[in-house]
Every structure is written in structure tokens, then in C-alpha cells.
Design an enzyme around this catalytic site. Structure first.
Site, PDB file in Angstrom:
ATOM      1  N   ASP A  73       0.834  -1.202   0.000  1.00  0.00           N
ATOM      2  CA  ASP A  73       0.000   0.000   0.000  1.00  0.00           C
ATOM      3  C   ASP A  73       0.869   1.252   0.000  1.00  0.00           C
ATOM      4  O   ASP A  73       1.955   1.269   0.564  1.00  0.00           O
ATOM      5  CB  ASP A  73      -0.869   0.048   1.268  1.00  0.00           C
ATOM      6  CG  ASP A  73      -1.940  -1.021   1.250  1.00  0.00           C
ATOM      7  OD1 ASP A  73      -2.177  -1.597   0.161  1.00  0.00           O
ATOM      8  OD2 ASP A  73      -2.523  -1.290   2.323  1.00  0.00           O
TER       9      ASP A  73
ATOM     10  N   ASP B 122       1.776   2.447   6.725  1.00  0.00           N
ATOM     11  CA  ASP B 122       1.835   1.017   7.034  1.00  0.00           C
ATOM     12  C   ASP B 122       2.500   0.245   5.906  1.00  0.00           C
ATOM     13  O   ASP B 122       3.331  -0.624   6.143  1.00  0.00           O
ATOM     14  CB  ASP B 122       0.411   0.470   7.222  1.00  0.00           C
ATOM     15  CG  ASP B 122       0.063   0.368   8.696  1.00  0.00           C
ATOM     16  OD1 ASP B 122       0.926   0.729   9.529  1.00  0.00           O
ATOM     17  OD2 ASP B 122      -1.071  -0.061   8.997  1.00  0.00           O
TER      18      ASP B 122
END
Ligand code: 0RA
Length: 646
Positions: free
Chosen positions: A512, A516
Site C-alpha cells: 500500500d 503502514d
């Protein structure tokens, strides 16, 4: 100057010089490696190395480097100044010979042999040949001398342009856009790391880097000064700043063995990693070589002898291996070799046989003294070695399991891998995808002919903080080994990788585009950096770059990777477009993922390279170590890979 020279007609030697310069322009990669970002920066190193040579001869202590507004570079030193008098054989000034004759570099003073000098000491004439223009200014004998060149061609004979009390050489050059077509823009951080490194490797010199393209809060140009009084000792402290030391002092030595100057500094920390960095003539020898073997040999024999004599090994039921002595060790080995033989894939492996025993002897002497004088540290180190040996013993089974699995080809592939049908590794790609759901989308979106998908569960193990056997026992990591088809090394050198059976020549990390995601990419990269360095060095590791936005208005639809692109698209569509922010790969459908991130015709893959091994090491230890604040700040401020991506 002869009449012939004044008229500008060339003698036979000058014609030869011209041909040399033409050859550099025709085959630049032969001289500077490549004409991408790396080669562009290499030009600076080449010029600075000449000043470093002057400093190592004891003639110069200050080097100033400027990145000018137009991305030209100025390098100034306070050395003796390049001689400007007539060079008898060439019939022009010595300065002109240095600047226009390939390989002329060190021909003048045979006494002080050239030990620095760029990647392979190609010389400043190569920089001249590859520059749109270059100006050399020499401060010498009370006068200022000057000569300019365009694409390596001399514009006018050396002339005096004024008087001065100073001494030194200043070179300003602008890289030629015809040669460096990828980019002409210098990266401040890249140059700063190299200048810092040079200041550690050559203690006592002051190097200043100033960026005239950027100002700070106070309105002053961004600038740093690098100076080290303690050299490698300080380098070790800088590198290991994010690790917890096992002993208080950095162990170091400096001396000459068989006419080879040897410098070594080392420390043990509480980590499980081995960090050895070696240099020959200020060049980082990524592939190691005879000096590194010498270090290993000296370290192992001396520590083993000490440990045996101490009686601490008496109850040990198994042998101690070379690896065990280097767990948690950070060391730098720097040697100066008059005629270095560079070998290996990237020509960064020292081949000179005589260096092994020189370094080995130097290290043995240094360590023997240290162990004798610091019995408490000696005990701590031996205990650490015993712990490493014990853990390695436990790791053996885990490793054998990985080995057995990877050796079997075909049948033993991990169940989660969706393989491709193509068999030629050069054409195959594997995507390491965060999470099963994104993995599913990627599986639908891919071209199954040549693209394989390996979904990874959540956050993979932080290998920076794990003992080796934990790493080899980890299922996700085992899956990576088996999917890639690489086998791991022997017990003596447990991390040496065998790439012969590598099944994909592109290993793409796809996570992503958020904090994170970049944390997960960093974990995976850390694993590759520590356990599969050869894979990275061979250029097989890539990072996918999914878009951040989908901008839609009516039938018009486009993707944006930055806020600027998003705004530009919105404007292009006439404003008030519908903007979707992708929070993760999971929000894209298979077609979108293919279009933006996986289709070779449109995607951007970032190749991961290790340009500066010591800097990469420091960054990983910072990102993956115990200190949370610097990590958070770094991840939030930068794409994680900013500093290791060329
Ligand atoms: C050869 C001889 C001498 C100086 C240099 C080279 C020299 C080269 C560079 C390149 C950058 N900075 C430099 N500074 C000096 C001097 C010989 C003499 O004066 O006797």
C-alpha cells in the site's frame, strides 16, 4: 608556447589526446560505469578524489564543494595547484595535459603514488570530456591561471588572469546533457554521504558541501561541513549509533604492513548482524576481496586462540564457526594499495594476494593487545561468540529444512504462490504482495504468462532484531526462499546465496502507498538487504508504485501519483472532478491494478540498488532498531527507500 601551438594547429600528441577524449564521449560507461544518476554523481567523486590525493600527500587540508544553481559543480582545494608550466613531451601546459589527456592523472610525481583517484582512477580528463563546459583555475606562484574547455576541447591556452597569495585548484564543470540524458540534477544527500564517508576515511581533512539551489529557514544555503579527527573510530560510532554497544570502546588500529597502509576499526553490539565494510583507496569494495579475507582470518584466529586459552570453551559440545565470531560485529577495513586489481561482477572485489596477510597480521596484533589489556571486554566478546554458536547449532535444523525444500524444484513450491507459466527466469516476475486480499486482486489482474504472485501475511518478521534460527524458521520467509528458488549457503558462511536457480529476474515488492505499507516494504527490504544482498546487488529487486488518486469526471478518468498530478488532472478536466484517494491496494479492482501498477507498458518500477553500503546499513539499523522516534520521523517524511534507491 611554440608558434604552432599559438596558431592552434595540433601536434601528433594533441591529436592522440583528442582521440582519447572522443573515445570517452563515445563510450562513457567504460570510464564511469553508467550515464544515469550514478555516473552523474561519479563525476563529482572523480574531481574530489584528485583533491583528496593532494591532501593525502600532506599538501592540502580543505576541500569545498558547491552544487551551483544550474546543477554545475565547483570543487576547490588549497593544495599546491596543478602545475601550469610547459609539459616538455606534450608541448602544452601541464594543466592542459591533466585536463585533456586520458590517464595523465598521476604521471608527474612518481614519489607519491596515486592511491585515490575515482572508481578506477580514470582522472579528471574524463570529467572534462563529459562536461558541456569546464573551467580550471589554479592559484600558484603568486598568480591566478585559467583555462576553459567545451566537451573536452580546449578553448584557449592557459592564461594568467591576476595575482594572488593563495594556493590551490578550483574546477567548475557542467555535465553534458547530450551524455547524461536521464537526469542532470544532483542529489544533495547522495553527495553529502560520500563527503562524510571521505572525511572519515581521510581524517583531518575538512570537506564542506554547499547547495546553492536551496536555502534554509535563515535564508542561508544548505551546507554541511565534514571533518573527523578520529577517522574510522568515529565512522564506527556513526554507523552504530542506533545499536547498543556490547563493549564501551571502539577497537582500532592504524599502521603499515609490508608497505601496505592498513586501518581497521571494530566494535561488538547486541544485534545478531554482521556489518563489515571494506575500502581500497577510499573506494567501497562491496564484493570484498583479499583485505576482507585477511580481516576475517586475523579475527578468527586471534579470538579462537584467546577463547581456547581462557578455558571458556571447555564445556562446549560443538565447534565454533567463523560466522560466530562475527555476530553483532561492525567493522571497517581500509587499505591503500598502489596498484589495486579489481575483480568481480561490479569490479569492487580486491584481488591482490599480498594484502590478505598484511591485514591479517595487522588485525591479529591489534586484537591480541586489546584482549590482553581489556580482560572484561574480552570475556564479554567470548560469551557473545558462545551464544552465537549455540544459536547456530539450534538454527541448523531450521536451515536444513529450508535447504531441503528449496533444493527440490517444482514440487516444493509454497501453496500460496500463484506461479506463472513462462520458464525462462529472465522473463519472469514475482510480486510479493501485502495481505491475502490484495494478493487475490493481483492474481486476477496479472498476466499469468510471466507474472507470479506471492501473498505475504501482514507484517513479516523484523530480521534486524531476530536471531538467525528464528529467521529461517519463519514461514513467510521460508516461502520467499522456496518461491524464488534460491538456496542458502554453508554453515561457515550461512548467508551466502546461490542465485543459480533463481526463478525470477524481477522480484517486485508491492505494498500500500501509505505509512503502514511503507513499513512493510521496509521490513521486506531489510530481509533482502541482510539475507539476500546478492539479489539486490544484482539488480533483481524492485518496488512497485501504485497510484494515490483516481481522478474522474464524466467519461474522463486518470490516475495520479502525487498531489501535484492530482491537481493538474483536476484542472485539465475543468475542475470539480471526483477524486478518490486509494487507501490501499485492496481498494483497486484487478483491472485498475493491472493498468497502473503491473502492466509493464505503463507502470513505474523502482529498482532497489545499494549505492552506499554503509549508509544503507545505518538506515536499516535505524529503521528497524529499537529507537521509535527517528524511525517514525523518517518513514513519515520519506518514501522509505529514498536513500537506497538510485
Ligand atoms: C601533480 C603535481 C602537482 C600537483 C598536482 C598534481 C595537483 C593536482 C590536483 C587536482 C586537484 N587538485 C590538485 N592539486 C594538485 C604539484 C607538483 C609540485 O608543485 O611540485
Amino acid at each position: 608556447m611554440s608558434e604552432e601551438q599559438k596558431k592552434g594547429s595540433y601536434g601528433a600528441d594533441s591529436i592522440q589526446a583528442l582521440e582519447g577524449m572522443e573515445h570517452v564521449r563515445m563510450r562513457p560507461s567504460m570510464y564511469i560505469g553508467d550515464v544515469g544518476i550514478r555516473g552523474l554523481h561519479h563525476l563529482v567523486y572523480e574531481v574530489v578524489d584528485n583533491s583528496i590525493d593532494e591532501a593525502m600527500g600532506g599538501y592540502c587540508d580543505t576541500i569545498d564543494v558547491w552544487i551551483n544553481e544550474d546543477n554545475s559543480i565547483t570543487v576547490k582545494d588549497n593544495g599546491r595547484g596543478i602545475p601550469v608550466d610547459l609539459h616538455k613531451k606534450e608541448g602544452v601546459s601541464a594543466l592542459e595535459v591533466v585536463m585533456t589527456k586520458i590517464g595523465a592523472g598521476g604521471k608527474f610525481d612518481k614519489d607519491s603514488y596515486k592511491v585515490s583517484g575515482g572508481l578506477h582512477g580514470v582522472g579528471v580528463s574524463v570529467v572534462n570530456a563529459l562536461s558541456e563546459n569546464l573551467k580550471a583555475t589554479v592559484y600558484r606562484d603568486g598568480k591566478i591561471w585559467e583555462q576553459e574547455y567545451e566537451r573536452g576541447k580546449t578553448m584557449y591556452p592557459v592564461k594568467s588572469v591576476g595575482d594572488t597569495n593563495e594556493r590551490g585548484t578550483t574546477v567548475t564543470f557542467k555535465p553534458d546533457e547530450k551524455i547524461f540524458q536521464q537526469s542532470l540534477e544532483y542529489n544533495y544527500d547522495t553527495l553529502a554521504s560520500r563527503m562524510r564517508e571521505l572525511s572519515f576515511l581521510n581524517k583531518g581533512i575538512t570537506i564542506t558541501l554547499t547547495d546553492k539551489r536551496q536555502t534554509d529557514e535563515k535564508g542561508e544555503f544548505v551546507s554541511e561541513t565534514f571533518h573527523s579527527e578520529e577517522g574510522l573510530k568515529e565512522f564506527i560510532r556513526f554507523l552504530d549509533g542506533n545499536r547498543e554497544p556490547l563493549i564501551a570502546d571502539v577497537i582500532s588500529m592504524e599502521g603499515e604492513k609490508n608497505d601496505i597502509p592498513v586501518e581497521v576499526a571494530m566494535v561488538y553490539n547486541t544485534s545478531f548482524n554482521e556489518n563489515l565494510h571494506s575500502y581500497v583507496n577510499n573506494i567501497n569494495t562491496h564484493e570484498g576481496g583479499t583485505h576482507l579475507s585477511g580481516f576475517r582470518r586475523g579475527l578468527t584466529t586471534t579470538l579462537k586462540k584467546y577463547a581456547d586459552a581462557s578455558g571458556m570453551l571447555d564445556k562446549l559440545k560443538f565447534e565454533i564457526s567463523g560466522d560466530d565470531f562475527r555476530e553483532g560485529l561492525t567493522a571497517i577495513i581500509s587499505v591503500k594499495v598502489a596498484e589495486p586489481q579489481f575483480e568481480g561482477q561490479t569490479k569492487t572485489k580486491l584481488g591482490n594476494r599480498e594484502v590478505t596477510s598484511a591485514v591479517s597480521q595487522a588485525v591479529s596484533e591489534m586484537l591480541e593487545n586489546y584482549l590482553e589489556e581489556n580482560p572484561n571486554d574480552a570475556k564479554t566478546i567470548v560469551q557473545k561468540v558462545i551464544l552465537a554458536a549455540t544459536a547456530r547449532h539450534a538454527a541448523r535444523k531450521a536451515r536444513e529444512m529450508v535447504q531441503r525444500k528449496t533444493v527440490m524444484s517444482g514440487g516444493g513450491l509454497p501453496g500460496k504462490l500463484s506461479d506463472c507459466s513462462e520458464q525462462d527466469p529472465a522473463k519472469c516476475e514475482v510480486f510479493l504482495v501485502e495481505g491475502d486480499s490484495a494478493g487475490g486482486t493481483a492474481k486476477q489482474g496479472r498476466d499469468r504468462n510471466f507474472q507470479a504472485i506471492l501473498p505475504l501475511r501482514g507484517k513479516i518478521l523484523n530480521v534486524e532484531k531476530a536471531m538467525q534460527h528464528k529467521v529461517f524458521e519463519n514461514e513467510e520467509i521460508r516461502n520467499i526462499y522456496t518461491a524464488l528458488g534460491v538456496t542458502i549457503g554453508t554453515e561457515e558462511d550461512s548467508k551466502a546465496l546461490n542465485l543459480e536457480k533463481l526463478r525470477y529476474h524481477k522480484v517486485v515488492i508491492m505494498c500500500d502507498a501509505d505509512v503502514d505499507g511503507s513499513h512493510i516494504s521496509t521490513l521486506i527490504l531489510t530481509f533482502f538487504f541482510r539475507y539476500m544482498k546478492e539479489l539486490v546487488e544484482a539488480g533483481y529487486v524492485y518496488i512497485a508504485t501504485p497510484p494515490l488518486y483516481l481522478v474522474k469526471k464524466g467519461a474522463k478518468k486518470a490516475y495520479a501519483w502525487t498531489d501535484k498530478e492530482r491537481d493538474a488532472l483536476n484542472a485539465e478536466f475543468g475542475g470539480s472532478a471526483n477524486i478518490q484517494r486509494y487507501k490501499g491496494l485492496g481498494e483497486m479492482n484487478a483491472e485498475q491494478l493491472w493498468d497502473t501498477t503491473m502492466n509493464p507498458d505503463f507502470r513505474t518500477l523502482r529498482q532497489v540498488t545499494i549505492d552506499n553500503g554503509t549508509e544503507a546499513d545505518r538506515i536499516f539499523s535505524m529503521l528497524m532498531g529499537d529507537e521509535v522516534p527517528p524511525r517514525r520521523e523518517f518513514i513519515e517524511k520519506n518514501a522509505v527507500y529514498a536513500n537506497i534507491d538510485a
